[in-house]
Design a protein around this motif. Structure first.
Motif, short mmCIF file in Angstrom:
data_model
loop_
_atom_site.label_atom_id
_atom_site.label_comp_id
_atom_site.label_asym_id
_atom_site.label_seq_id
_atom_site.Cartn_x
_atom_site.Cartn_y
_atom_site.Cartn_z
N GLY A 140 48.19 6.50 13.01
CA GLY A 140 47.03 7.00 13.22
C GLY A 140 45.85 6.10 13.65
N PHE A 141 46.08 4.82 13.02
CA PHE A 141 44.99 3.95 13.22
C PHE A 141 45.34 3.37 14.71
N ILE A 147 42.89 4.94 21.84
CA ILE A 147 41.78 5.69 22.90
C ILE A 147 40.45 5.17 22.65
N GLY A 148 40.01 4.71 21.63
CA GLY A 148 38.72 4.03 21.46
C GLY A 148 38.61 2.79 22.45
N VAL A 175 45.72 -3.88 18.77
CA VAL A 175 46.46 -2.42 18.87
C VAL A 175 47.82 -2.91 19.52
N SER A 176 48.06 -3.91 20.25
CA SER A 176 49.48 -4.07 20.99
C SER A 176 50.40 -4.83 19.93
N PHE A 182 55.16 -1.25 14.73
CA PHE A 182 55.39 0.10 14.41
C PHE A 182 56.56 0.53 14.96
N GLN A 183 56.64 0.39 16.44
CA GLN A 183 57.58 0.65 17.41
C GLN A 183 59.01 -0.02 16.74
#
Length: 223
Positions: A140-141, A147-148, A175-176, A182-183
């Protein structure tokens, strides 16, 4: 008789682990191939001195990403993955030329950004694989952050706000890094079975991380 259910469970876990390893291996192989192809196309763009793509980059990116998503379960997906990464390589060429042309230490900045990106990817991936931690809580983060950062980036672009653009680069860098964790974790834990989409996620993360580092390093040099 008591060992029968245990054997079944053990076989199931082993099969899941083998499947996860297969996806991880296929993802890394495809990622390596697409990175090499993207680098080749960046070199072509630099040699031909292709002008900056501007907002065409976004149109091409989202269009090709849509094609990849629609064909992810077929052989056509591979073709569209290379089309996407090749196009992104073309868009990178003019940016690298600009750093080499306008910054006295442009080549040093490029190599530093490249080396930092490579080391970061290897470190984050190794940690996710070895620790096998569940990073799904970051989903979610990462979506909100991406998007932000994207929306803020458009504001910085249209209103020519260099300080805001630096903030955007910092956001995309975080984010990257999160997306790589995450992935990779999702693949290792069996939550991702499509290596095509996994490759695209990791490629885009590396692309954005590299560009963000270029921007931040250039700004740190007061250029």
């Amino acid at each position: 008789m008591q060992s029968y259910p245990s054997n079944i469970a053990g076989s199931s876990v082993s099969a899941q682990a083998l499947a996860a390893n297969k996806v991880l291996r296929s993802t890394y192989l495809l990622l390596g191939a697409t990175l090499a192809f993207s680098a080749l196309m960046a070199g072509v763009a630099m040699a031909l001195n292709i002008p900056h793509f501007g907002l065409v980059t976004l149109v091409g990116y989202f269009g090709l990403l849509f094609a990849v998503h629609k064909t992810q379960n077929s052989a056509w997906g591979l073709l569209w993955v290379f089309a996407l990464t090749g196009f992104m390589g073309l868009t990178l060429g003019p940016i690298l030329n600009a750093y080499l042309q306008f910054l006295p230490n442009g080549s040093q900045i490029i190599m530093t950004a490249f080396g930092t990106t490579a080391i970061s990817f290897l470190g984050l991936s190794a940690y996710a694989v070895k620790s096998q931690r569940d990073f799904s809580f970051m989903g979610g983060f990462l979506v909100v952050g991406a998007i932000g950062a994207f929306a803020l980036g458009l504001v910085a672009y249209f209103f020519n706000l260099p300080n805001v653009a630096l903030v955007v680069s910092g956001l995309f860098l975080v984010v990257s890094a999160g997306l790589i964790l995450f992935q990779t974790s999702t693949i290792v834990r069996g939550g991702e079975r499509n290596y095509i989409m996994a490759t695209v996620t990791l490629y885009v993360s590396l692309y954005n991380m590299f560009l963000s580092l270029l921007h931040l390093l250039g700004a740190a040099g007061d250029d």
